[in-house]
Write a protein that holds these residues in place. Structure first.
Motif, mmCIF file in Angstrom:
data_model
loop_
_atom_site.group_PDB
_atom_site.id
_atom_site.type_symbol
_atom_site.label_atom_id
_atom_site.label_comp_id
_atom_site.label_asym_id
_atom_site.label_seq_id
_atom_site.Cartn_x
_atom_site.Cartn_y
_atom_site.Cartn_z
ATOM 1 N N UNK A 133 0.791 -1.118 0.067
ATOM 2 C CA UNK A 133 0.105 -0.040 -0.135
ATOM 3 C C UNK A 133 0.805 1.167 0.015
ATOM 4 N N UNK A 134 0.496 2.284 -0.723
ATOM 5 C CA UNK A 134 1.097 3.657 -0.600
ATOM 6 C C UNK A 134 0.079 4.391 -0.276
ATOM 7 N N UNK A 135 0.061 5.412 0.622
ATOM 8 C CA UNK A 135 -0.941 6.481 1.047
ATOM 9 C C UNK A 135 -0.182 7.805 0.948
ATOM 10 N N UNK A 136 -1.088 8.774 0.328
ATOM 11 C CA UNK A 136 -0.427 10.150 0.434
ATOM 12 C C UNK A 136 -0.900 10.719 1.986
ATOM 13 N N UNK A 137 -0.197 11.562 2.434
ATOM 14 C CA UNK A 137 -0.228 12.115 3.839
ATOM 15 C C UNK A 137 -0.498 13.536 3.490
ATOM 16 N N UNK A 138 -0.785 14.276 4.632
ATOM 17 C CA UNK A 138 -0.723 15.831 4.464
ATOM 18 C C UNK A 138 0.543 16.015 4.220
ATOM 19 N N UNK A 139 0.827 17.126 3.303
ATOM 20 C CA UNK A 139 2.203 17.683 3.261
ATOM 21 C C UNK A 139 2.686 18.440 4.431
ATOM 22 N N UNK A 140 4.196 18.525 4.303
ATOM 23 C CA UNK A 140 4.707 19.004 5.350
ATOM 24 C C UNK A 140 4.424 20.633 5.261
ATOM 25 N N UNK A 141 5.211 21.206 6.313
ATOM 26 C CA UNK A 141 4.939 22.851 6.136
ATOM 27 C C UNK A 141 5.374 23.440 5.231
ATOM 28 N N UNK A 142 6.404 22.923 4.358
ATOM 29 C CA UNK A 142 6.970 23.443 3.330
ATOM 30 C C UNK A 142 6.114 23.131 2.090
ATOM 31 N N UNK A 143 4.986 22.498 2.267
ATOM 32 C CA UNK A 143 4.166 22.096 1.026
ATOM 33 C C UNK A 143 4.836 20.541 0.223
ATOM 34 N N UNK A 144 5.755 20.013 0.842
ATOM 35 C CA UNK A 144 6.246 18.930 0.253
ATOM 36 C C UNK A 144 5.553 17.670 0.684
ATOM 37 N N UNK A 145 4.956 16.971 -0.351
ATOM 38 C CA UNK A 145 4.326 15.584 -0.351
ATOM 39 C C UNK A 145 4.980 14.563 0.731
ATOM 40 N N UNK A 146 4.099 13.995 1.582
ATOM 41 C CA UNK A 146 4.531 12.840 2.174
ATOM 42 C C UNK A 146 3.822 11.697 2.057
ATOM 43 N N UNK A 147 4.354 10.493 2.202
ATOM 44 C CA UNK A 147 3.796 9.035 1.944
ATOM 45 C C UNK A 147 4.065 8.358 2.806
ATOM 46 N N UNK A 148 3.291 7.315 2.946
ATOM 47 C CA UNK A 148 3.434 6.047 3.960
ATOM 48 C C UNK A 148 3.373 4.854 3.022
#
Length: 176
Positions: A22-37
């Motif tokens: 599974x690959x799930x998008x998370x909320x972006x960090x403070x700089x707007x960079x995408x984060x994933x799990x």
């Protein structure tokens, strides 16, 4: 890294290929960079070592371009974690002739699901609603009603998760 066109990729285990991912998008960090799990599963000892290299290798092996791309070009913000789940388990408190007064169990104490099916939190939230309905009663009758209602809530997700796992020949357990 550019934002991919997907918010989630889910790869189910099959009899021919028992390696869920599974690959799930998370909320972006403070700089707007995408984060994933990203998560990877396996059966009967076929588990990914908790290293970035092993995860990248498994991502390539499962033939998911989105997960492989992220594994190759993404930057880890923490050490990989490993969670080994031995087996799903269901306890049938609704079948007990008596239950101790002033006690109640719910959540994983009633049913613990293979986490690849991401059902546990939803089931326990529904159990909480059943508890809210049953709370008007008192003593053993309240517990008995709650356990009956919780069993009905658990039935379908249990059949989906345990039934799916038992289709995988590497999964241990009696086949119905």
């Amino acid at each position: 890294m550019a934002r991919p066109a997907v918010a989630a990729v889910i790869g189910a285990a099959t009899t021919a290929f028992p390696r869920p991912a599974v690959l799930l998008a998370q909320e972006p960090d403070a700089a707007g960079q995408m984060r994933w799990v990203a998560g990877f599963g396996g059966y009967a000892g076929d588990h990914v070592e908790p290293t970035v290299e092993a995860i990248a290798k498994r991502a390539r092996e499962i033939n998911s371009p989105e997960i492989a791309s992220l594994a190759e070009s993404g930057e880890s913000i923490g050490a990989p974690a490993r969670y080994l789940f031995e087996h799903s388990q269901r306890r049938r408190f609704e079948r007990m002739p008596r239950f101790p007064a002033n006690f109640l169990v719910m959540g994983d104490a009633l049913a613990s699901f293979n986490p690849v099916y991401v059902q546990g939190m939803t089931v326990v939230a529904c159990e909480a609603l059943a508890l809210q309905q049953a709370i008007g009663g008192s003593g053993p009758l309240m517990a008995r009603q709650f356990f009956r209602d919780a069993a009905r809530i658990i039935d379908t997700p249990w059949q989906m998760a345990a039934g799916s796992d038992l289709q995988i020949s590497q999964a241990h357990g009696p086949r119905p």
